[in-house]
Each structure stands twice: as C-alpha cells, then as structure tokens.
Motif scaffolding. Sequence first.
Motif, PDB file in Angstrom:
ATOM      1  N   ARG A  58      34.018 -20.605  -1.810  1.00 15.28           N
ATOM      2  CA  ARG A  58      34.129 -19.451  -2.713  1.00 15.28           C
ATOM      3  C   ARG A  58      34.423 -18.175  -1.928  1.00 15.28           C
ATOM      4  O   ARG A  58      35.312 -17.391  -2.290  1.00 15.28           O
ATOM      5  CB  ARG A  58      32.833 -19.291  -3.516  1.00 15.28           C
ATOM      6  CG  ARG A  58      32.864 -18.124  -4.491  1.00 15.28           C
ATOM      7  CD  ARG A  58      31.555 -17.964  -5.239  1.00 15.28           C
ATOM      8  NE  ARG A  58      30.357 -18.005  -4.426  1.00 15.28           N
ATOM      9  CZ  ARG A  58      29.915 -16.987  -3.691  1.00 15.28           C
ATOM     10  NH1 ARG A  58      30.573 -15.860  -3.640  1.00 15.28           N
ATOM     11  NH2 ARG A  58      28.797 -17.092  -2.972  1.00 15.28           N
ATOM     12  N   GLU A  59      33.701 -17.961  -0.819  1.00 14.01           N
ATOM     13  CA  GLU A  59      33.914 -16.750  -0.013  1.00 14.01           C
ATOM     14  C   GLU A  59      35.313 -16.713   0.585  1.00 14.01           C
ATOM     15  O   GLU A  59      35.951 -15.655   0.627  1.00 14.01           O
ATOM     16  CB  GLU A  59      32.860 -16.666   1.090  1.00 14.01           C
ATOM     17  CG  GLU A  59      31.477 -16.344   0.573  1.00 14.01           C
ATOM     18  CD  GLU A  59      30.410 -16.448   1.640  1.00 14.01           C
ATOM     19  OE1 GLU A  59      30.701 -16.929   2.763  1.00 14.01           O
ATOM     20  OE2 GLU A  59      29.270 -16.041   1.350  1.00 14.01           O
ATOM     21  N   ARG A  61      38.018 -18.173  -0.610  1.00 11.41           N
ATOM     22  CA  ARG A  61      38.976 -17.894  -1.687  1.00 11.41           C
ATOM     23  C   ARG A  61      39.001 -16.413  -2.030  1.00 11.41           C
ATOM     24  O   ARG A  61      40.062 -15.825  -2.261  1.00 11.41           O
ATOM     25  CB  ARG A  61      38.632 -18.716  -2.925  1.00 11.41           C
ATOM     26  CG  ARG A  61      39.042 -20.156  -2.783  1.00 11.41           C
ATOM     27  CD  ARG A  61      38.941 -20.906  -4.070  1.00 11.41           C
ATOM     28  NE  ARG A  61      39.434 -22.261  -3.880  1.00 11.41           N
ATOM     29  CZ  ARG A  61      38.948 -23.314  -4.469  1.00 11.41           C
ATOM     30  NH1 ARG A  61      37.973 -23.188  -5.339  1.00 11.41           N
ATOM     31  NH2 ARG A  61      39.455 -24.511  -4.240  1.00 11.41           N
ATOM     32  N   GLU A  62      37.802 -15.791  -2.084  1.00 16.35           N
ATOM     33  CA  GLU A  62      37.740 -14.352  -2.362  1.00 16.35           C
ATOM     34  C   GLU A  62      38.443 -13.555  -1.270  1.00 16.35           C
ATOM     35  O   GLU A  62      39.183 -12.619  -1.553  1.00 16.35           O
ATOM     36  CB  GLU A  62      36.283 -13.909  -2.493  1.00 16.35           C
ATOM     37  CG  GLU A  62      35.601 -14.406  -3.750  1.00 16.35           C
ATOM     38  CD  GLU A  62      34.103 -14.142  -3.751  1.00 16.35           C
ATOM     39  OE1 GLU A  62      33.570 -13.571  -2.758  1.00 16.35           O
ATOM     40  OE2 GLU A  62      33.454 -14.512  -4.750  1.00 16.35           O
ATOM     41  N   GLU A  63      38.207 -13.936  -0.016  1.00 18.71           N
ATOM     42  CA  GLU A  63      38.845 -13.239   1.101  1.00 18.71           C
ATOM     43  C   GLU A  63      40.359 -13.445   1.073  1.00 18.71           C
ATOM     44  O   GLU A  63      41.128 -12.511   1.332  1.00 18.71           O
ATOM     45  CB  GLU A  63      38.268 -13.729   2.427  1.00 18.71           C
ATOM     46  CG  GLU A  63      38.756 -12.912   3.610  1.00 18.71           C
ATOM     47  CD  GLU A  63      38.062 -13.296   4.903  1.00 18.71           C
ATOM     48  OE1 GLU A  63      38.560 -12.852   5.958  1.00 18.71           O
ATOM     49  OE2 GLU A  63      37.056 -14.016   4.882  1.00 18.71           O
ATOM     50  N   LYS A  66      41.810 -11.177  -1.486  1.00 15.54           N
ATOM     51  CA  LYS A  66      41.827  -9.795  -0.987  1.00 15.54           C
ATOM     52  C   LYS A  66      42.967  -9.598   0.010  1.00 15.54           C
ATOM     53  O   LYS A  66      43.704  -8.603  -0.043  1.00 15.54           O
ATOM     54  CB  LYS A  66      40.479  -9.475  -0.323  1.00 15.54           C
ATOM     55  CG  LYS A  66      40.351  -8.035   0.153  1.00 15.54           C
ATOM     56  CD  LYS A  66      39.007  -7.798   0.804  1.00 15.54           C
ATOM     57  CE  LYS A  66      39.096  -8.204   2.239  1.00 15.54           C
ATOM     58  NZ  LYS A  66      37.928  -7.956   3.038  1.00 15.54           N
TER      59      LYS A  66
END
Length: 143
Positions: A58-59, A61-63, A66
């Motif tokens: 999840r982290e 994918r978020e990065e 961004k």
Amino acid sequence: RLLKNALGGNSKTVMMAAVSPADINYEESLSTLKFADRVKRIKTKASVNESPTEKLIRELREENAKLMKLLGGQGMPAEIPGTEVSAEEREKMKRELEEELKAQMLQNQQELDDAKRSLQEKLEASQKALAKEKEDLRKRQSE
C-alpha cells in the motif's frame, strides 16, 4: 479466561449485564455486576489487521502515485522565488529530477513485485502443507 480473546483482543466489545431484582438471585446479580465492572476497566485499542507485506504494498503504491504526479510536471514550480535560473539550467534540473523519479519508481515497482512474489510463494507453501495434512489425515483414518 473464557472471554480473554474477545475482551482483550483487536476488537471493540460491548458488555451487557442482566440482573434480577429478586432477593433469591442476589448472589448471582452481585457476581454479574462485579464481572461487568471488571470488564468495563479493560481498555483495548482496535487497529486494522494488515500484514507487513500488505502495508508495504500500500505504501509503495501511494509513493508511486505521488512520484507519477511529480513526473507529470505537476511537481516542478514555474518560477523559483529569489533565484535566477537560466532555461538551460532549468531543463537540466528537470531532466535530473525526472531520471531520479523514474529510478525511484522502478525501485518501488521492483519491491512491490518482490512482495507479491513472496506472498505467492507463501500461499503455495501453505496450500502444499494443507494438501499434505489432508493426505496424512486420510491415511490415518483408513488405518
């Protein structure tokens, strides 16, 4: 001890105590109220059940999202206040930033693929172990 996991685990629990106004049930009502009071003092902090691998995915994918946003030109300011930068220097900085972001995205994607592969391997190992257990159980039952 019977309710230990329900009262102290990773969940919210509601305690309802039923008491009787009759004199004959005094001891049982008192015991119920004492138990309810003990349960009321238990403090739990519920959190989302998320494995470290899922959290990493999840982290990452978020990065990646961004970084894609930055790479799309939305992260580069049109003018840097207080400095004078030539168009050539600006383009050079932009290329360096793009290369850096692409490298970071590539690394993140590789980590994401490794995490997925790790999960797939764990799943396959679990399925093999389960099949072996079933086979052993069938052999024991047939004996």
